[in-house]
Design a protein around this motif. Sequence first.
Motif, mmCIF file in Angstrom:
data_model
loop_
_atom_site.group_PDB
_atom_site.id
_atom_site.type_symbol
_atom_site.label_atom_id
_atom_site.label_comp_id
_atom_site.label_asym_id
_atom_site.label_seq_id
_atom_site.Cartn_x
_atom_site.Cartn_y
_atom_site.Cartn_z
ATOM 1 N N UNK A 179 -7.014 -6.376 -31.941
ATOM 2 C CA UNK A 179 -7.406 -5.367 -32.887
ATOM 3 C C UNK A 179 -8.764 -4.492 -32.429
ATOM 4 N N UNK A 180 -9.825 -5.195 -32.025
ATOM 5 C CA UNK A 180 -11.066 -4.548 -31.630
ATOM 6 C C UNK A 180 -10.812 -3.546 -30.446
ATOM 7 N N UNK A 181 -9.932 -3.876 -29.498
ATOM 8 C CA UNK A 181 -9.555 -3.321 -28.284
ATOM 9 C C UNK A 181 -8.739 -2.126 -28.972
ATOM 10 N N UNK A 182 -7.802 -2.302 -29.623
ATOM 11 C CA UNK A 182 -7.306 -1.062 -30.025
ATOM 12 C C UNK A 182 -7.877 0.002 -30.906
ATOM 13 N N UNK A 183 -9.118 -0.455 -31.446
ATOM 14 C CA UNK A 183 -9.873 0.596 -32.012
ATOM 15 C C UNK A 183 -10.662 1.233 -31.055
ATOM 16 N N UNK A 184 -11.198 0.375 -30.215
ATOM 17 C CA UNK A 184 -12.092 0.947 -28.972
ATOM 18 C C UNK A 184 -11.383 1.928 -28.243
ATOM 19 N N UNK A 185 -10.010 1.559 -27.789
ATOM 20 C CA UNK A 185 -9.398 2.576 -26.873
ATOM 21 C C UNK A 185 -9.081 3.742 -27.630
ATOM 22 N N UNK A 186 -9.360 4.021 -28.795
ATOM 23 C CA UNK A 186 -9.064 5.247 -29.710
ATOM 24 C C UNK A 186 -10.380 5.924 -29.810
ATOM 25 N N UNK A 187 -11.332 5.397 -28.986
ATOM 26 C CA UNK A 187 -12.731 6.295 -28.982
ATOM 27 C C UNK A 187 -12.807 7.131 -27.605
ATOM 28 N N UNK A 188 -13.591 7.935 -27.468
ATOM 29 C CA UNK A 188 -13.515 8.996 -26.063
ATOM 30 C C UNK A 188 -14.000 8.023 -25.110
ATOM 31 N N UNK A 189 -14.633 7.324 -25.027
ATOM 32 C CA UNK A 189 -15.262 6.346 -24.042
ATOM 33 C C UNK A 189 -14.104 5.231 -23.590
ATOM 34 N N UNK A 190 -13.808 4.655 -24.440
ATOM 35 C CA UNK A 190 -12.863 3.829 -24.633
ATOM 36 C C UNK A 190 -11.382 4.085 -23.988
ATOM 37 N N UNK A 191 -11.187 5.274 -24.220
ATOM 38 C CA UNK A 191 -9.857 5.919 -23.855
ATOM 39 C C UNK A 191 -9.800 6.166 -22.287
ATOM 40 N N UNK A 192 -11.147 6.213 -21.644
ATOM 41 C CA UNK A 192 -11.191 6.414 -20.203
ATOM 42 C C UNK A 192 -11.041 4.972 -19.586
ATOM 43 N N UNK A 193 -10.976 3.682 -20.030
ATOM 44 C CA UNK A 193 -11.351 2.503 -19.625
ATOM 45 C C UNK A 193 -10.151 1.681 -19.653
ATOM 46 N N UNK A 194 -10.015 0.722 -18.672
ATOM 47 C CA UNK A 194 -8.747 -0.336 -18.612
ATOM 48 C C UNK A 194 -9.570 -1.482 -19.315
ATOM 49 N N UNK A 195 -8.559 -2.150 -20.273
ATOM 50 C CA UNK A 195 -9.044 -3.287 -21.116
ATOM 51 C C UNK A 195 -7.747 -4.551 -20.438
ATOM 52 N N UNK A 196 -8.316 -5.432 -20.221
ATOM 53 C CA UNK A 196 -7.485 -6.729 -20.067
ATOM 54 C C UNK A 196 -7.867 -8.021 -20.773
ATOM 55 N N UNK A 197 -7.072 -8.538 -21.495
ATOM 56 C CA UNK A 197 -7.247 -9.649 -22.135
ATOM 57 C C UNK A 197 -6.390 -10.914 -21.575
ATOM 58 N N UNK A 198 -7.076 -11.805 -21.556
ATOM 59 C CA UNK A 198 -6.381 -13.066 -20.941
ATOM 60 C C UNK A 198 -6.985 -14.313 -21.662
ATOM 61 N N UNK A 199 -6.032 -14.611 -22.609
ATOM 62 C CA UNK A 199 -6.263 -15.804 -23.278
ATOM 63 C C UNK A 199 -4.984 -16.192 -24.132
ATOM 64 N N UNK A 200 -4.538 -17.514 -24.586
ATOM 65 C CA UNK A 200 -3.699 -17.751 -25.057
ATOM 66 C C UNK A 200 -3.639 -17.136 -26.687
ATOM 67 N N UNK A 201 -2.567 -16.974 -27.217
ATOM 68 C CA UNK A 201 -2.642 -16.549 -28.492
ATOM 69 C C UNK A 201 -2.862 -17.707 -29.344
#
Length: 174
Positions: A40-62
Motif C-alpha cells: 500500500x505504501x509503495x503504491x502511494x509512493x509510485x504515484x509521486x513524481x519522484x517515486x514514479x521514476x524508481x523501481x521498487x522490489x518487495x521480497x517477503x512472505x505474505x
Amino acid sequence: MDRAIAAIAGTIDAELARARLAAVDSGRDVRTGLRETVERLVTVLEHTERGGELAFSIDMPATLTVAMPAEHLSELLGAVLENAVRHARRQVRVSAATEDGTLVVAVEDDGPGIASEQMRAALARGGRLDESGSGTGLGLAIARELAEATGGSIELGGSTLGGLLVTFRWPTSG
C-alpha cells in the motif's frame, strides 16, 4: 530567545513521544500484515513524481505480521520509505524474513547513503543531515521511537545497492 525556543521544542518533543507511546500501548494485541502495508505504501509512493521514476522490489512472505496497529506500521515504514525515495537513484528494495525468533525488515536504496559517523545523528529527533530538501529530520526518529515502543529496534548501515540500509528487528514471540 534560543534557550526559550529550545525549551519549548523539548517540551513538545516529550509530549509527542508520550502520546505516541500511549497509542502504541493501546494496540499491543493487534497484528498487521507486513506485505499488505508495504504494498500500500509503495503504491502511494509510485504515484509521486519522484517515486514514479524508481523501481521498487518487495521480497517477503505474505504471511508475516507485526504486533502493532496498521496506522503505526504505516507511519514507521512510510517515514523510512519516503527517505529512500527522496535519496534513491533508481531503486528501492524492501525485504523481510524471520531469523532465529526475530522478524527482520530491511529497507534499502541505491542513493548516496549516510556516512557511518552520521548514523547516530540521523536517528535523533530533528537529526536532519540533508539541509537542501524539504524534510524535517523527524522521519527516522519517529521510526526509531515506534520500533522501540513496540519492542523492536532500528539499525542503519550500508546497503548492497550502494545507499542506506535501514533494518528493523522485532521478537516474533512474547
